[in-house]
Design a protein around this motif. Sequence first.
Motif, PDB file in Angstrom:
ATOM      1  N   MET B   1     103.361  13.406   7.442  1.00 38.45           N
ATOM      2  CA  MET B   1     103.344  13.794   8.862  1.00 38.45           C
ATOM      3  C   MET B   1     104.400  14.868   9.104  1.00 38.45           C
ATOM      4  SD  MET B   1     103.491  13.550  12.258  1.00 38.45           S
ATOM      5  CE  MET B   1     105.173  12.923  12.419  1.00 38.45           C
ATOM      6  N   ASP B   2     103.959  16.041   9.510  1.00 39.99           N
ATOM      7  CA  ASP B   2     104.951  17.079   9.736  1.00 39.99           C
ATOM      8  C   ASP B   2     104.956  17.584  11.175  1.00 39.99           C
ATOM      9  OD1 ASP B   2     102.487  18.139   9.471  1.00 39.99           O
ATOM     10  OD2 ASP B   2     103.086  19.858   8.262  1.00 39.99           O
ATOM     11  N   ARG B   3     104.053  17.069  11.990  1.00 43.44           N
ATOM     12  CA  ARG B   3     104.035  17.463  13.386  1.00 43.44           C
ATOM     13  C   ARG B   3     103.747  16.254  14.272  1.00 43.44           C
ATOM     14  NH1 ARG B   3     103.549  22.994  14.699  1.00 43.44           N
ATOM     15  NH2 ARG B   3     103.709  24.149  12.769  1.00 43.44           N
ATOM     16  N   ILE B   4     104.332  16.260  15.450  1.00 37.52           N
ATOM     17  CA  ILE B   4     104.038  15.194  16.395  1.00 37.52           C
ATOM     18  C   ILE B   4     102.844  15.636  17.232  1.00 37.52           C
ATOM     19  CG2 ILE B   4     104.922  13.973  18.415  1.00 37.52           C
ATOM     20  CD1 ILE B   4     107.676  14.109  17.121  1.00 37.52           C
ATOM     21  N   PRO B   5     101.763  14.837  17.269  1.00 41.00           N
ATOM     22  CA  PRO B   5     100.568  15.295  17.989  1.00 41.00           C
ATOM     23  C   PRO B   5     100.791  15.342  19.500  1.00 41.00           C
ATOM     24  CG  PRO B   5     100.264  13.062  17.159  1.00 41.00           C
ATOM     25  CD  PRO B   5     101.561  13.548  16.612  1.00 41.00           C
ATOM     26  N   LEU B   7      98.618  15.276  22.949  1.00 38.62           N
ATOM     27  CA  LEU B   7      97.279  14.966  23.442  1.00 38.62           C
ATOM     28  C   LEU B   7      97.091  15.496  24.854  1.00 38.62           C
ATOM     29  CD1 LEU B   7      97.062  11.242  22.280  1.00 38.62           C
ATOM     30  CD2 LEU B   7      96.511  13.305  21.007  1.00 38.62           C
ATOM     31  N   LEU B  14     100.399  14.603  26.659  1.00 37.63           N
ATOM     32  CA  LEU B  14     101.060  13.349  26.294  1.00 37.63           C
ATOM     33  C   LEU B  14     101.585  13.425  24.870  1.00 37.63           C
ATOM     34  CD1 LEU B  14     101.664  10.281  26.752  1.00 37.63           C
ATOM     35  CD2 LEU B  14      99.367   9.835  25.910  1.00 37.63           C
ATOM     36  N   THR B  16     103.682  11.049  22.065  1.00 37.53           N
ATOM     37  CA  THR B  16     104.243   9.746  21.714  1.00 37.53           C
ATOM     38  C   THR B  16     105.204   9.942  20.558  1.00 37.53           C
ATOM     39  OG1 THR B  16     101.988   8.991  22.060  1.00 37.53           O
ATOM     40  CG2 THR B  16     103.578   7.342  21.408  1.00 37.53           C
ATOM     41  N   ILE B  17     106.454   9.636  20.782  1.00 33.87           N
ATOM     42  CA  ILE B  17     107.437   9.791  19.706  1.00 33.87           C
ATOM     43  C   ILE B  17     107.554   8.476  18.955  1.00 33.87           C
ATOM     44  CG2 ILE B  17     109.861  10.237  19.172  1.00 33.87           C
ATOM     45  CD1 ILE B  17     109.869  12.219  21.448  1.00 33.87           C
ATOM     46  N   GLN B  18     107.197   8.502  17.673  1.00 26.94           N
ATOM     47  CA  GLN B  18     107.176   7.272  16.876  1.00 26.94           C
ATOM     48  C   GLN B  18     108.061   7.369  15.652  1.00 26.94           C
ATOM     49  OE1 GLN B  18     103.207   6.182  15.759  1.00 26.94           O
ATOM     50  NE2 GLN B  18     102.397   6.547  17.792  1.00 26.94           N
ATOM     51  N   SER B  51     108.468   3.314  21.355  1.00 29.02           N
ATOM     52  CA  SER B  51     108.762   2.764  20.029  1.00 29.02           C
ATOM     53  C   SER B  51     110.160   3.129  19.545  1.00 29.02           C
ATOM     54  CB  SER B  51     107.710   3.199  19.012  1.00 29.02           C
ATOM     55  OG  SER B  51     107.739   4.588  18.861  1.00 29.02           O
TER      56      SER B  51
END
Lengths: 131, 131
Positions: B1-5, B7, B14, B16-18, B51
């Motif tokens: 995972m290299d990018r935060i999606p 939406l 939106l 979501t930081i996970q 989270s």
Amino acid sequence: MDRIPILKMGPFLLVTIQVDMHDRLAMMLQEDLTGRIAAGGATGVLIDISSLEMVDSFIGRMLGEIAGMSRILGAETVVVGMQPSVAITLVELGLSLKGVRTALNVERGMELLRASVDESEATYGGPGSQR
Amino acid sequence: MDRIPILKMGPFLLVTIQVDMHDRLAMMLQEDLTGRIAAGGATGVLIDISSLEMVDSFIGRMLGEIAGMSRILGAETVVVGMQPSVAITLVELGLSLKGVRTALNVERGMELLRASVDESEATYGGPGSQR
């Protein structure tokens, strides 16, 4: 991070998968999600996989299981945001994501859910009674 | 995972930081987000931190910067889903999340954004002109 957050958006629940899934995380997601559906009576589940660069048979099975569990509890599942390369690989590997509906993005997924909820209400007289 | 999606949900975006944020990921998120606001004319940004079990000064500054950048591009930012323990720690550490608005969950965050967009339209005759 030990849990994948589940966001409530009106009658739907939204899950964004951003991390590598492993057995325990997948099981916890299934538990949390079914718990939330049962508690809040959600009619739809959206699973965003836009940050996944690969969907293997483990993820595929997990998505299918979530869709199956949700359906029993009266909620339709739509997987959204799949990258084109993921779709290509799925077909090449012969993984069909059986029982899982897909949509291009969250907005289209919501439209699909709304349409399917309306339809089942028209046919059976209420949500939660489909299938 | 290299990018935060990111939406798109109607006029809002939106996030979501996970995952644990680090410099490069935070910078990419800011770039992606400002790019998306500029391209699509979003009027609001929702950042879900449900989270996160800790918000330190780095995350706090990042959230403040995102809010500042978005505001310049005409979008309000609301941070949602903060855990009670995070709120306690923030106050104890004296971190105030300056310039960042918060709401209990995504639904309330959307209400807040809708209300603030309506208000700015009533006052200034259009979105994007507030402040």
